[in-house]
Design an enzyme around this catalytic site. Structure first.
Site, PDB file in Angstrom:
ATOM      1  N   GLU A  33       0.842  -1.209   0.000  1.00  0.00           N
ATOM      2  CA  GLU A  33       0.000   0.000   0.000  1.00  0.00           C
ATOM      3  C   GLU A  33       0.874   1.255   0.000  1.00  0.00           C
ATOM      4  OE1 GLU A  33      -1.033   2.911   3.061  1.00  0.00           O
ATOM      5  OE2 GLU A  33      -1.782   1.014   3.870  1.00  0.00           O
ATOM      6  N   HIS A  34       1.869   1.281   0.896  1.00  0.00           N
ATOM      7  CA  HIS A  34       2.777   2.447   0.922  1.00  0.00           C
ATOM      8  C   HIS A  34       3.431   2.657  -0.443  1.00  0.00           C
ATOM      9  CE1 HIS A  34       3.768   3.914   5.174  1.00  0.00           C
ATOM     10  NE2 HIS A  34       2.713   3.133   5.331  1.00  0.00           N
TER      11      HIS A  34
END
Lengths: 429, 423
Positions: free
Chosen positions: A71-72
């Site tokens: 996600e990051h």
């Protein structure tokens, strides 16, 4: 592309569900007259998806924390990061990873289509290199350390570790400094290709827009490729029905002990039904809500304070009732919860409180339709757990006394895990 | 928005909004923030919203609220710079959304009025059980601040920066002052507050409940109504040197908070350019602190600047490894200097302006946010979010450079793991 309009005669509300030819499920909830638009582009991929079956049927384990790491990193594309693209439009943007999903979102009051384009583009454009992965390890390492110092986070994960032998809901969402060190650009691509297929994903939009126009826009701008129907094949194995430990504790710098009490419903990795969710929400409110005899007794005996709360903690492949708070005597809190459950089972069921609890939960649900964010969050839950949002409200109305009595069976000492974070003894080490 | 004068020191504000299925009412009582009364005043909203003469038992009151489809009445205390505000709320679903033709609006309004004017009291005193219960809850809340190290560090730096002013008090007041409250002292505070607070009633929803403003004015008629002058805050006097505090705790990650002060307190024009400045410095992901301290140097997961418009300070806080604390502090100061020197692009400034404008425009979609926006502006006619947007649009590069130059580093508060001083 197949569009259906989902209506609720009870609420006099409706939304559209579009099964896009790419496999993507699209939820549209127009809110005429509102200033803000809210969008969530998500995938049914979270920290519980920690293993999958490969093409030969072999189980492959993944490093803990990889969904969150991904996600990051997805915010970065080859042509710059998503944050700087949103900066040009002024939208608020964010992303989060939970146990059973990863969601990318924005909210805005103007330039809706520009923002939607950014969202559709960057979530479909993975770009991972060794250098960008290394840079993120420092940032996420600090995020993990921040959570290590948060007693309310620790007390909950200790409870989950005490409850489950192998179920991956026991794993910290961000992983550990050691586990994320194993992540490489290649493992990220593997997970992306497996879990970010459009047939595993959903797009939820609420706000002041025209449905036809939005659908045209999505058709023109959504990148679709031929791998879309590849199955994610995540596996969550069943485990024993009994809890691993009834009591777990640790010490942190807190003012008074924090507790988290969970009750294990089943060792089977099963997603709860909507009726089960509605029933348990009413039951928990009757058992420990602010109008309940138990709440009054706990408060008057100085056993809880305003930190006390409870929830039916549910997701893809898990469901358990949880109570948490601060108390000098967490064991007594657990005993009183068990005693109150026994009282309800044996003739103490109060119809007035039952009806009031049902109404309160209904009213709280209705209020969430007043914000685009609330609507998107409800529709996202329904997309991940695969139910019709309006069925939740119908289920609330249909729950009977017998349903509640049946669900009470989980509240026994054997099914309970008590997790406590005790203060560090001063003067010691 | 126009305030409607209702009685001496009492104004009403109705914001009509047809989009929502709920009505949101707040009654806000404003008083000068004083050390000797902050705790006793702050306990009032909690005791008053937990029970009333009609519902002396909190369980019975909560049961009734549940029956009204989750209608809520509640109270909180807050600080607006040197002003204390006691806020009382009622919100409820409009009758047209209640199944089976039930009605809740009238009764929810009634509960709010009786919460304010018909408390559960006996012989000039609140009941001991109610007072002691709410005192315990407040005391445990104060003791529990330490549990979350980020909030704890922020509460500690404010107490340090403003130790010579009432603003240095917690919004609950100190544990010592809370412990000293009695049923009588609370009742005296109740009468004093209703006699002397400036009052603003705010309603957001489809329609103004019948005679609501009048009925609150009538309730206040029994009191003397001497309105004390609440006034914008006084800025902090410059300190001779930076106050540095280090606390060692059993933590795995250190916390660094830097407090900067200005003399700008509360004018909307100043607020506008300080808001843009703070956002450019440490707000969104395009900000100097996010881009450099987090993304470029990988020192932190969060590093943010938060302004307080009423006292004119800004706090920069981050979670950081002890060995990186000095590096982070130097980089934060360096980024402030960059802004002072004008080393930022027009594009970056526009990012900040459009982000703030966008989120202000979204305020209209939340009754609670709109209510908070107006309630936090007690001095005269409050500006609307739209009017504030027009001030934000006018902020120039020169304003930002000027704003950056106004901030002086006042206090640095560090929490570091035992034995690691972060130097």
């Amino acid at each position: 592309m197949q569009k259906s309009v989902i209506k609720s005669s009870l609420l006099n509300k409706k939304f559209s569900l579009i099964k896009h030819s790419s496999g993507l499920n699209i939820f549209l909830y127009p809110m005429p007259g509102f200033s803000s638009n809210y969008a969530i582009f998500g995938t049914k991929y979270g920290s519980v998806d920690n293993a999958y079956l490969d093409d030969n049927g072999q189980k492959v384990d993944l490093p803990e924390g990889i969904a969150h790491f991904l996600e990051h990193k997805l915010f970065e594309s080859e042509d710059g990061d998503a944050f700087s693209k949103y900066a040009k439009t002024g939208a608020y943007s964010n992303a989060y990873t939970s146990f059973d999903r990863t969601c990318y979102l924005f909210s805005c009051s103007n330039r809706f289509y520009d923002n939607l384009k950014i969202l559709l583009d960057f979530v479909r454009s993975p770009y991972f290199t060794e250098a960008t992965v290394n840079k993120e390890q420092g940032i996420i390492g600090q995020e993990i350390k921040m959570y290590d110092d948060m007693p309310n986070w620790r007390v909950m994960f200790n409870m989950l570790e005490g409850m489950f032998y192998t179920h991956p809901v026991r794993i910290d969402i961000a992983g550990t400094v050691q586990s994320i060190a194993k992540i490489t650009d290649k493992t990220l691509y593997d997970c992306y290709n497996r879990f970010y297929n459009l047939s595993n994903m959903f797009l939820v939009l609420a706000g002041d827009f025209d449905e036809g126009q939005v659908l045209d826009f999505i058709n023109k701008n959504l990148a679709v490729d031929d791998t879309q129907n590849k199955k994610a094949n995540a596996v969550i194995e069943n485990e024993p029905d009994n809890v691993k430990q009834n009591l777990v504790s640790c010490n942190l710098d807190v003012a008074k002990p924090l507790f988290c009490i969970g009750f294990k419903e089943s060792g089977r990795a099963k997603t709860p039904t909507i009726k089960q969710i509605a029933g348990m929400e009413i039951l928990l409110k009757m058992l420990a809500g602010s109008a309940s005899p138990l709440y009054k007794s706990l408060l008057e005996k100085d056993l809880i304070n305003e930190e006390f709360s409870f929830e039916y903690f549910t997701g893809r492949g898990f469901a358990l009732p949880i109570f948490d708070g601060e108390s000098d005597n967490p064991k007594e809190v657990l005993n009183l919860i068990l005693a109150e459950a026994d009282r309800l089972k044996s003739g103490g069921f109060d119809n007035k409180l039952f009806e009031a609890s049902r109404r309160e939960i209904y009213g709280r649900g209705i209020r969430r339709f007043d914000s685009a964010e609330g609507v998107c969050s409800m529709l996202t839950d329904s997309a991940v757990l695969e139910y019709n949002l309006f069925d939740y409200f119908d289920a609330l109305a249909s729950i009977t006394k017998q349903d509640i009595l049946n669900q009470l069976s989980v509240f026994t000492a054997e099914k309970a895990v008590l997790s406590v974070v005790n203060p560090i003894e001063k003067g010691g080490n | 928005m126009k305030l409607v004068p209702i009685a001496k020191g009492v104004n009403g504000l109705f914001i009509q909004n047809n989009r929502f299925s709920t009505t949101h009412i707040s009654v806000n009582l404003y008083l000068p923030l004083k050390r000797e009364t902050v705790a006793v005043n702050a306990l009032l909203p909690f005791v008053l919203s937990s029970c009333s003469a009609e519902y002396p038992d909190f369980s019975a009151l909560n049961l009734r609220l549940n029956e009204l489809y989750g209608a809520d009445v509640g109270g909180i205390a807050d600080k607006i710079g040197d002003t204390q505000v006691l806020r009382f709320f009622s919100y409820f679903i409009d009758d047209e959304y209640i199944p089976n033709g039930d009605k809740v609006a009238d009764e929810a309004v009634e509960l709010l009025i009786s919460m304010l004017f018909k408390p559960s009291v006996k012989n000039g005193s609140f009941l001991k059980a109610d007072v002691e219960r709410e005192k315990r809850l407040t005391l445990e809340k104060i003791a529990g601040i330490v549990n979350d190290k980020r909030s704890y560090a922020i509460s500690r730096i404010i107490a340090e920066m403003y130790k010579d002013e009432p603003f240095g008090e917690l919004k609950t007041g100190s544990a010592k002052d809370v412990a000293a409250i009695t049923g009588e002292s609370l009742f005296n505070a109740f009468e004093r507050v209703l006699s002397s607070a400036e009052v603003r009633i705010q309603v957001i929803g489809k329609k103004l409940p019948d005679r609501l403003f009048d009925r609150i004015a009538e309730g206040l008629k029994g009191y003397e109504r001497i309105t004390p002058a609440i006034a914008p805050s006084v800025p902090k006097k410059p300190a001779a040197e930076v106050n540095r505090i280090l606390e060692e705790m059993d933590v795995s990650q250190g916390k660094l908070v830097m407090g900067f002060c200005t003399d700008c307190v509360g004018s909307e024009r100043e607020t506008a350019f300080l808001t843009v400045f703070a956002d450019l410095f440490g707000g969104g992901p395009y900000s100097k602190l996010f881009a450099n301290v987090r993304e470029k140097l990988s020192l932190c997961y969060y590093c943010a600047a938060r302004p307080n418009r009423n006292k004119g300070y800004i706090l920069v806080d981050c979670g950081v490894e002890s060995e990186n604390a000095e590096k982070a502090e130097n980089e934060i100061l360096n980024q402030l200097n960059e802004l002072k020197k004008g080393n930022f692009t027009d594009e970056e400034l526009n990012f900040a302006i459009s982000s703030i404008k966008d989120s202000l425009a979204c305020l209209n979609d939340s009754e609670a946010s709109l209510d908070g926006w107006y309630a936090m502006r007690p001095f005269g006619e409050p500006i609307s979010p739209e009017e504030f947007i027009s001030l934000i649009e006018k902020v120039t590069k020169e304003d930002i450079i000027k704003a950056a130059g106004l901030y002086r580093l006042d206090t640095v508060y560090k929490i570091m793991p035992q034995g690691k001083k972060g130097e």
